[in-house]
Write a protein that holds these residues in place. Structure first.
Motif, short mmCIF file in Angstrom:
data_model
loop_
_atom_site.label_atom_id
_atom_site.label_comp_id
_atom_site.label_asym_id
_atom_site.label_seq_id
_atom_site.Cartn_x
_atom_site.Cartn_y
_atom_site.Cartn_z
N THR A 217 23.30 37.12 33.81
CA THR A 217 23.54 37.92 35.02
C THR A 217 24.32 39.19 34.71
OG1 THR A 217 23.51 35.96 36.45
CG2 THR A 217 24.64 37.92 37.29
N VAL A 218 25.43 39.06 33.98
CA VAL A 218 26.25 40.24 33.72
C VAL A 218 25.59 41.19 32.74
CG1 VAL A 218 28.39 39.05 34.31
CG2 VAL A 218 27.62 39.10 31.91
N ALA A 219 24.70 40.67 31.89
CA ALA A 219 24.03 41.53 30.91
C ALA A 219 23.16 42.60 31.56
CB ALA A 219 23.19 40.69 29.95
N LYS A 220 22.84 42.42 32.83
CA LYS A 220 22.05 43.43 33.54
C LYS A 220 22.83 44.72 33.74
CE LYS A 220 19.56 39.77 36.00
NZ LYS A 220 19.35 39.10 37.32
N VAL A 221 24.15 44.63 33.65
CA VAL A 221 25.01 45.82 33.72
C VAL A 221 25.92 45.77 32.49
CG1 VAL A 221 26.59 47.19 35.14
CG2 VAL A 221 24.98 45.61 36.24
N PRO A 222 25.48 46.28 31.36
CA PRO A 222 26.18 46.05 30.09
C PRO A 222 27.60 46.61 30.03
CG PRO A 222 23.94 46.85 29.70
CD PRO A 222 24.21 47.01 31.16
N SER A 223 27.86 47.70 30.75
CA SER A 223 29.14 48.39 30.60
C SER A 223 29.66 48.86 31.95
CB SER A 223 28.99 49.58 29.66
OG SER A 223 30.16 50.37 29.62
N THR A 229 31.39 50.24 39.92
CA THR A 229 30.93 49.48 41.09
C THR A 229 29.88 48.47 40.69
OG1 THR A 229 31.42 51.31 42.60
CG2 THR A 229 29.85 49.65 43.35
N ASP A 230 28.84 48.91 39.99
CA ASP A 230 27.77 48.00 39.59
C ASP A 230 28.28 46.94 38.60
OD1 ASP A 230 26.06 49.44 41.18
OD2 ASP A 230 25.20 50.60 39.53
N TRP A 231 29.16 47.36 37.70
CA TRP A 231 29.71 46.45 36.69
C TRP A 231 30.51 45.33 37.37
CZ3 TRP A 231 34.97 45.72 35.44
CH2 TRP A 231 35.23 45.06 34.23
N ALA A 232 31.35 45.69 38.31
CA ALA A 232 32.18 44.70 38.99
C ALA A 232 31.34 43.81 39.92
CB ALA A 232 33.28 45.39 39.79
N ARG A 233 30.36 44.40 40.58
CA ARG A 233 29.52 43.60 41.48
C ARG A 233 28.78 42.51 40.71
NH1 ARG A 233 27.01 48.54 45.18
NH2 ARG A 233 28.68 48.56 46.77
N ALA A 234 28.36 42.79 39.48
CA ALA A 234 27.67 41.78 38.68
C ALA A 234 28.60 40.59 38.41
CB ALA A 234 27.19 42.39 37.36
N ASN A 262 38.85 43.12 34.85
CA ASN A 262 37.67 42.26 35.03
C ASN A 262 37.92 41.22 36.12
OD1 ASN A 262 38.04 39.36 33.88
ND2 ASN A 262 38.92 40.63 32.25
N ALA A 263 36.84 40.78 36.73
CA ALA A 263 36.93 39.91 37.91
C ALA A 263 36.94 38.43 37.56
CB ALA A 263 35.77 40.21 38.86
N PHE A 264 36.96 38.08 36.27
CA PHE A 264 36.93 36.67 35.90
C PHE A 264 38.32 36.09 35.68
CE2 PHE A 264 32.64 38.08 34.60
CZ PHE A 264 31.92 37.27 35.47
N ALA A 265 39.34 36.93 35.54
CA ALA A 265 40.71 36.43 35.45
C ALA A 265 41.19 36.07 36.84
CB ALA A 265 41.61 37.49 34.82
N GLU A 266 41.56 34.83 37.04
CA GLU A 266 41.99 34.38 38.36
C GLU A 266 43.33 34.99 38.75
OE1 GLU A 266 41.36 32.36 41.90
OE2 GLU A 266 40.02 32.65 40.20
N HIS A 267 44.18 35.20 37.75
CA HIS A 267 45.51 35.76 37.97
C HIS A 267 45.61 37.05 37.17
CE1 HIS A 267 46.61 31.86 39.66
NE2 HIS A 267 46.07 31.31 38.59
N ILE A 268 45.98 38.14 37.85
CA ILE A 268 45.99 39.46 37.21
C ILE A 268 47.38 40.06 37.33
CG2 ILE A 268 44.97 41.75 37.17
CD1 ILE A 268 42.45 40.56 38.42
N ALA A 269 48.02 40.23 36.17
CA ALA A 269 49.34 40.87 36.10
C ALA A 269 49.10 42.32 35.70
CB ALA A 269 50.22 40.16 35.08
N LYS A 270 48.91 43.18 36.69
CA LYS A 270 48.59 44.57 36.39
C LYS A 270 49.85 45.42 36.46
CE LYS A 270 45.07 48.01 36.57
NZ LYS A 270 43.68 48.32 36.88
#
Length: 370
Positions: A217-223, A229-234, A262-270
């Motif tokens: 799924t994510v490979a459809k938007v490589p970068s 927007t497209d990268w995060a939506r994937a 990235n949207a896969f980290a459940e906890h984000i210390a930014k």
């Protein structure tokens, strides 16, 4: 596993915590962070609140005047900021990417915070600098509370690693293996190898087919270039299809705001300050660090992590595993220097160079056993 907050501390970060403490009749000495108290005027005006501190808590004017007069300190919410400097918890992907689906990345809190940072970082405005510092300190506090009893393993690597590559898939399998081994994966929170490791951690509770589907799924938007927007939506497409994935941590920075979280980290210390982010991430990797191939940033992390290990004389240095012999001995020969620094010191038996990501979990476990 990640830890809950210490029940004995004096920080109040949710309305439920506030109600529980206020029911005792005393808020004395407590620190209340970013809790909306506009509906809690009676509780505020009936409790002992001497020496309490309220950080960014909306209140009715009557309540705010009362708590100040009764001996509490009140730091009011800051209007028109795209972030909360007093936040009591880490970010989640939904919070940073709010508005992504309808309005695109530029409308999200993450993008707006980056634009604020660009406008203010060179202005010399001490007020803006203070807000950034307060924010980053609050994030560090929440980070510490989250990992209090966790066995955290860092996975470091370059942001240029694209989705759809063998390297990306390998980093994802590594994140999955480490999570399944009971470790909490922490990364720099950005794209590339960082995202892959967080994706692997997210996939850990599911069957192996789930990760294969997610990689497709994510490979459809490589970068993330040209469209964040497209990268995060994937990524959110994967999360929406398979909710309830494994938890991991991302530690990105607005200093490199062109690299989205990235949207896969459940906890984000930014963080705003990259130095605080780098040092804090490595310091919290209590179970060791795996270094995947990367460029200047990853090389910096190798030696940032080496320094405290080098000077460690009483405790146990944390394991370091470098992945890809050719990369670390020929392309960017950090390994020979690392060996030279380690020779004769307590860190020497705690470093390893392996050929592939498949070798890394076993090497980490072996180094941990000493």
């Amino acid at each position: 596993m990640l830890s809950p907050n210490d029940p004995n501390d004096h920080e109040i970060e949710t309305i439920e915590e506030f109600d529980r403490v206020a029911a005792s009749g005393s808020l004395r000495g407590h620190r209340v962070q970013s809790v909306d108290l506009t509906t809690r005027t009676p509780a505020l005006m009936s409790a002992d609140i001497a020496e309490a501190v309220f950080l960014g808590c909306p209140m009715e004017p009557e309540a705010a005047a009362y708590v100040r007069a009764a001996g509490a300190m009140v730091f009011p919410p800051v209007p028109d900021l795209p972030f909360d400097p007093y936040r009591g918890s880490l970010y989640g992907p939904d919070a940073l990417y709010e508005g992504l689906v309808d309005d695109g990345y530029e409308a999200t809190p993450d993008a707006r915070a980056y634009q604020w940072f660009l406008r203010t970082r060179g202005s010399g405005d001490i007020y803006a600098s203070m807000l950034r510092s307060i924010h980053d300190d609050a994030v560090s506090d929440a980070f510490d509370e989250l990992v209090m009893d966790a066995r955290v393993v860092g996975v470091m690597g370059g942001h240029a690693m694209e989705r759809g590559t063998d390297a990306y898939a390998g980093a994802a399998r590594l994140g999955r293996a480490l999570t399944r081994a009971g470790l909490t994966v922490a990364t720099g929170g950005g794209p590339g190898a960082m995202e892959a490791a967080n994706l692997g951690a997210y996939a850990a509770p599911f069957d192996d087919a789930m990760l294969a589907e997610a990689l497709e799924t994510v490979a459809k938007v490589p970068s993330f270039r040209p469209s964040i927007t497209d990268w995060a939506r994937a990524a959110f497409d994967v999360r929406d299809r398979r909710p309830g994935g494994g938890a991991s941590i991302g530690v990105p920075t607005w200093f490199y705001g062109h690299e989205p979280p990235n949207a896969f980290a459940e906890h984000i210390a930014k963080y705003f300050a990259n130095a605080t982010r780098e040092d804090g991430l490595l310091a919290r990797c209590t179970a060791g660090v795996v270094f995947l191939p990367g460029a200047a940033g990853t090389v910096q992390e190798v030696f940032d992590n080496t320094t405290p290990n080098y000077y460690e004389s009483h405790g146990t240095p944390r394991p370091m595993v470098l992945v890809d012999r050719d990369h670390w001995t020929r392309r960017l020969p950090a390994w020979p220097l690392l060996q030279a620094l380690a020779e004769g010191r307590t860190m020497e038996p705690r470093i390893a160079l392996v050929d592939s990501v498949e070798d890394a979990p076993e090497a980490l476990a072996r180094l941990s056993r000493g």
